[in-house]
Motif scaffolding. Structure first.
Motif, PDB file in Angstrom:
ATOM      1  N   GLU A  75       0.839  -1.197   0.000  1.00 43.56           N
ATOM      2  CA  GLU A  75       0.000   0.000   0.000  1.00 43.56           C
ATOM      3  C   GLU A  75       0.873   1.246   0.000  1.00 43.56           C
ATOM      4  O   GLU A  75       1.799   1.363   0.796  1.00 43.56           O
ATOM      5  N   LEU A 104       2.928   2.471  -8.240  1.00 44.54           N
ATOM      6  CA  LEU A 104       1.591   1.928  -8.483  1.00 44.54           C
ATOM      7  C   LEU A 104       0.657   3.073  -8.857  1.00 44.54           C
ATOM      8  O   LEU A 104       0.752   4.162  -8.290  1.00 44.54           O
ATOM      9  N   SER A 120      -2.418   5.553  -8.909  1.00 47.11           N
ATOM     10  CA  SER A 120      -3.329   5.980  -7.845  1.00 47.11           C
ATOM     11  C   SER A 120      -4.763   5.567  -8.155  1.00 47.11           C
ATOM     12  O   SER A 120      -5.546   5.315  -7.236  1.00 47.11           O
ATOM     13  N   ASN A 121      -5.112   5.464  -9.441  1.00 48.35           N
ATOM     14  CA  ASN A 121      -6.452   5.042  -9.845  1.00 48.35           C
ATOM     15  C   ASN A 121      -6.512   3.518  -9.876  1.00 48.35           C
ATOM     16  O   ASN A 121      -6.004   2.885 -10.795  1.00 48.35           O
ATOM     17  N   LYS A 122      -7.155   2.944  -8.892  1.00 44.77           N
ATOM     18  CA  LYS A 122      -7.212   1.491  -8.770  1.00 44.77           C
ATOM     19  C   LYS A 122      -8.202   0.853  -9.741  1.00 44.77           C
ATOM     20  O   LYS A 122      -8.292  -0.365  -9.811  1.00 44.77           O
ATOM     21  N   GLN A 123      -8.939   1.660 -10.501  1.00 41.96           N
ATOM     22  CA  GLN A 123      -9.901   1.130 -11.469  1.00 41.96           C
ATOM     23  C   GLN A 123      -9.294   0.920 -12.852  1.00 41.96           C
ATOM     24  O   GLN A 123      -9.924   0.339 -13.733  1.00 41.96           O
ATOM     25  N   LEU A 170      -1.888  -7.299  -5.572  1.00 37.60           N
ATOM     26  CA  LEU A 170      -2.534  -6.095  -6.090  1.00 37.60           C
ATOM     27  C   LEU A 170      -4.045  -6.125  -5.856  1.00 37.60           C
ATOM     28  O   LEU A 170      -4.637  -5.111  -5.480  1.00 37.60           O
ATOM     29  N   LYS A 171      -4.658  -7.265  -6.057  1.00 38.02           N
ATOM     30  CA  LYS A 171      -6.101  -7.372  -5.833  1.00 38.02           C
ATOM     31  C   LYS A 171      -6.427  -7.149  -4.363  1.00 38.02           C
ATOM     32  O   LYS A 171      -7.435  -6.526  -4.035  1.00 38.02           O
ATOM     33  N   LEU A 203      -4.933  -5.128  -2.537  1.00 36.83           N
ATOM     34  CA  LEU A 203      -4.806  -3.679  -2.359  1.00 36.83           C
ATOM     35  C   LEU A 203      -5.907  -2.902  -3.085  1.00 36.83           C
ATOM     36  O   LEU A 203      -5.922  -1.681  -3.057  1.00 36.83           O
ATOM     37  N   GLY A 204      -6.804  -3.614  -3.787  1.00 39.98           N
ATOM     38  CA  GLY A 204      -7.924  -2.954  -4.451  1.00 39.98           C
ATOM     39  C   GLY A 204      -7.802  -2.805  -5.956  1.00 39.98           C
ATOM     40  O   GLY A 204      -8.675  -2.212  -6.589  1.00 39.98           O
ATOM     41  N   TYR A 205      -6.755  -3.334  -6.556  1.00 37.88           N
ATOM     42  CA  TYR A 205      -6.587  -3.275  -8.019  1.00 37.88           C
ATOM     43  C   TYR A 205      -7.291  -4.482  -8.641  1.00 37.88           C
ATOM     44  O   TYR A 205      -6.663  -5.461  -9.012  1.00 37.88           O
ATOM     45  N   GLU A 206      -8.609  -4.395  -8.732  1.00 36.07           N
ATOM     46  CA  GLU A 206      -9.412  -5.531  -9.192  1.00 36.07           C
ATOM     47  C   GLU A 206      -9.214  -5.873 -10.663  1.00 36.07           C
ATOM     48  O   GLU A 206      -9.510  -6.979 -11.088  1.00 36.07           O
TER      49      GLU A 206
END
Length: 87
Positions: A28, A33, A35-38, A58-59, A61-64
């Protein structure tokens, strides 16, 4: 494209314009990395083995939308796609 190879592998060859964040540094708030996790995120390493581990981190951490490139840089080279080397 996020390259999770170690420093020597990255210097020897990497996908043009790839961001370099070694697997053991994915955490994190780490620099490198997005900043936009989308955003879609393609993860690559020498053979694809570390890419899968990196995607799991990464997933978490929210990087789906993170996905490992099957075959890694080896497959990229076999497809004759552009490679950059460190000077």
């Amino acid at each position: 494209v996020l390259d999770v190879s170690d420093a020597a592998e990255f210097a020897a060859g990497h996908v043009r314009n790839a961001r370099h964040v070694p697997l053991d540094q994915i955490a994190e708030g780490v620099k490198g990395l997005p900043s936009n996790k989308q955003l879609p995120l393609v993860v690559i390493d020498a053979t694809g083995a570390r890419g899968t581990k990196a995607v799991a981190k990464l997933k978490a951490l929210g990087y789906e939308k993170a996905q490992a490139l099957r075959g890694g840089l080896r497959a990229w080279r076999e497809a004759n796609l552009p490679i950059d080397k460190a000077n």
